[in-house]
Design an enzyme around this catalytic site. Structure first.
Site, PDB file in Angstrom:
ATOM      1  N   LYS A 199      25.544  -3.151  -0.275  1.00 25.48           N
ATOM      2  CA  LYS A 199      27.021  -3.054  -0.338  1.00 25.48           C
ATOM      3  C   LYS A 199      27.552  -2.230   0.832  1.00 25.48           C
ATOM      4  CE  LYS A 199      26.398  -2.589  -5.282  1.00 25.48           C
ATOM      5  NZ  LYS A 199      26.366  -1.519  -6.285  1.00 25.48           N
ATOM      6  N   ARG A 202      10.926   4.060   3.587  1.00 26.22           N
ATOM      7  CA  ARG A 202      10.579   3.082   4.637  1.00 26.22           C
ATOM      8  C   ARG A 202      11.846   2.333   5.022  1.00 26.22           C
ATOM      9  NH1 ARG A 202       5.623  -1.034   4.649  1.00 26.22           N
ATOM     10  NH2 ARG A 202       4.641   0.927   5.216  1.00 26.22           N
ATOM     11  N   ARG A 231       0.793  -1.233   0.000  1.00 25.95           N
ATOM     12  CA  ARG A 231       0.000   0.000   0.000  1.00 25.95           C
ATOM     13  C   ARG A 231       0.819   1.273   0.000  1.00 25.95           C
ATOM     14  NH1 ARG A 231      -2.722  -3.846   1.460  1.00 25.95           N
ATOM     15  NH2 ARG A 231      -0.775  -4.366   2.479  1.00 25.95           N
ATOM     16  N   THR A 232       1.763   1.375   0.929  1.00 26.47           N
ATOM     17  CA  THR A 232       2.423   2.668   1.091  1.00 26.47           C
ATOM     18  C   THR A 232       3.222   3.010  -0.160  1.00 26.47           C
ATOM     19  OG1 THR A 232       2.559   2.119   3.428  1.00 26.47           O
ATOM     20  CG2 THR A 232       3.788   4.055   2.695  1.00 26.47           C
ATOM     21  N   HIS A 263       4.419   5.830  11.617  1.00 27.22           N
ATOM     22  CA  HIS A 263       3.970   5.654  10.223  1.00 27.22           C
ATOM     23  C   HIS A 263       3.031   6.835   9.930  1.00 27.22           C
ATOM     24  CE1 HIS A 263       2.909   4.012   6.459  1.00 27.22           C
ATOM     25  NE2 HIS A 263       2.640   2.753   6.790  1.00 27.22           N
TER      26      HIS A 263
HETATM   27  N1   CP Z   1      -0.462  -0.033   5.719  1.00 31.83           N
HETATM   28  C1   CP Z   1       0.761  -0.302   5.243  1.00 31.83           C
HETATM   29  O1   CP Z   1       1.769   0.331   5.643  1.00 31.83           O
HETATM   30  O2   CP Z   1       0.802  -1.284   4.300  1.00 31.83           O
HETATM   31  P1   CP Z   1       2.087  -1.726   3.500  1.00 31.83           P
HETATM   32  O3   CP Z   1       3.057  -2.341   4.487  1.00 31.83           O
HETATM   33  O4   CP Z   1       1.618  -2.680   2.452  1.00 31.83           O
HETATM   34  O5   CP Z   1       2.700  -0.480   2.914  1.00 31.83           O
END
Ligand code: CP
Length: 308
Positions: free
Chosen positions: A80, A101, A51-52, A129
């Site tokens: 590396k 992320r 999703r993100t 998040h």
């Molecule tokens: N909600 C969420 O962060 O989903 P993903 O890990 O798929 O990005």
């Protein structure tokens, strides 16, 4: 230049403006279709995501921009030994804005300090998040018409769940009279910094319970979360806890008729698929709101002149 590390980087007025923009984008997507024609988004994902990452990429494409990036540490020069600081210095030459992320808490913050483009924390370990929180706020506001005066149940992995930590912080510190029912097994209770420094310090009404059935009748929103295999140190603990909660049709009979179910997703077993047909199941709608809010965030951080 602004980065986004935590939902608290925005004041309540800024959040209002961002959510209003996301609302307008949802209603009039064509109006924004060329606002980022000359812009590029880099998605630097050192940890898996559906999703993100994809909603950020869809958001930039919906705005007319382009995307580049990597979806695992293994396919980048991190394998590396390159640091996030060096990586972002280089990516700053290729893109106008970055979503990162990382499994290590604080890695996007380290990147932001070396960056000459806005960096968005797209999830750092078990910490924060913020763009999921923006998604959650937009979803709750759209469904309930408000972000104040709500009773919210958070269920599942409240210890490692970064979406839970970010959402509690934002609701407590930016909105009024939000009560919480924290539903988890003893081992997965919210960390003490959330309980003591956020909830108790701000005199927030909350209770911690183990049984989902006890909480359901009181809630305006139920925020379900997955027990996250990747955050456990041993398999045995994960196996013991993974199916602790399963929301099914029978349990939904205990809930108010207008109690919506949110989930940041991915789901494993914690919501039975039979619940998907319930009009109160809002988790797939929530994923759509995530695109609108990320479009609004990109426009805001890039300080793009908005169409009339
Ligand atoms: N909600 C969420 O962060 O989903 P993903 O890990 O798929 O990005």
């Amino acid at each position: 230049m602004r980065h986004l590390m935590s939902p608290l980087d925005f004041s309540v007025e800024e959040l209002e403006k961002l959510l209003n923009l996301a609302d307008d984008i949802g209603k009039n997507p064509k109006k924004y279709a060329h606002t980022c024609d000359d812009k590029r988004l880099a998605t630097l994902f050192y940890e898996p995501s559906t999703r993100t990452r994809l909603s950020f990429e869809a958001a930039m494409m919906n705005l007319g921009g382009k995307v580049l990036g990597f979806s695992s540490a293994g396919s980048s020069s991190a394998s590396k030994g390159e640091s996030v600081a060096d990586t972002i210095r280089v990516v700053s030459c290729y893109a106008d804005i970055c979503a990162m992320r990382h499994p290590k808490e604080g890695a996007p913050l380290v990147a932001s300090m070396a960056s000459s483009i806005p960096v968005i924390n797209a999830g750092d370990g078990g910490h924060q998040h913020p763009t999921q929180t923006l998604t959650d706020l937009l979803t709750i506001r759209s469904l309930k018409g408000r972000l104040d005066n709500l009773t919210i149940g958070l269920c599942g992995d409240l210890k490692f769940g970064r979406t839970v930590h970010s959402l509690i912080e934002a609701l407590v510190l930016r909105y009024s009279n939000v009560k919480f029912v924290l539903i988890s097994p003893e081992e997965l209770r919210v960390p003490s910094y959330i309980r003591e420094d956020i909830l108790e310090k701000n005199n927030v009404e909350f209770e911690e319970v183990e049984r989902l059935e006890d909480a359901l009748p009181k809630l305006d929103i139920l925020y379900m979360t997955r027990v996250q295999k990747e955050r456990f140190f041993n398999e045995e603990d994960y196996v013991r806890m993974k199916d602790f909660y399963i929301l099914d049709k029978q349990k939904m009979e205990l809930a108010k008729k207008d109690m919506y179910i949110l989930h940041p997703l991915p789901r494993v077993n914690e919501i039975s698929t039979e619940v998907d047909a319930d009009p109160r199941a809002a988790y797939f709608k929530q994923a759509q709101y995530g695109v609108y809010v990320r479009m609004a965030l990109i426009l805001t951080l890039l300080e793009v002149k908005l169409p009339c």
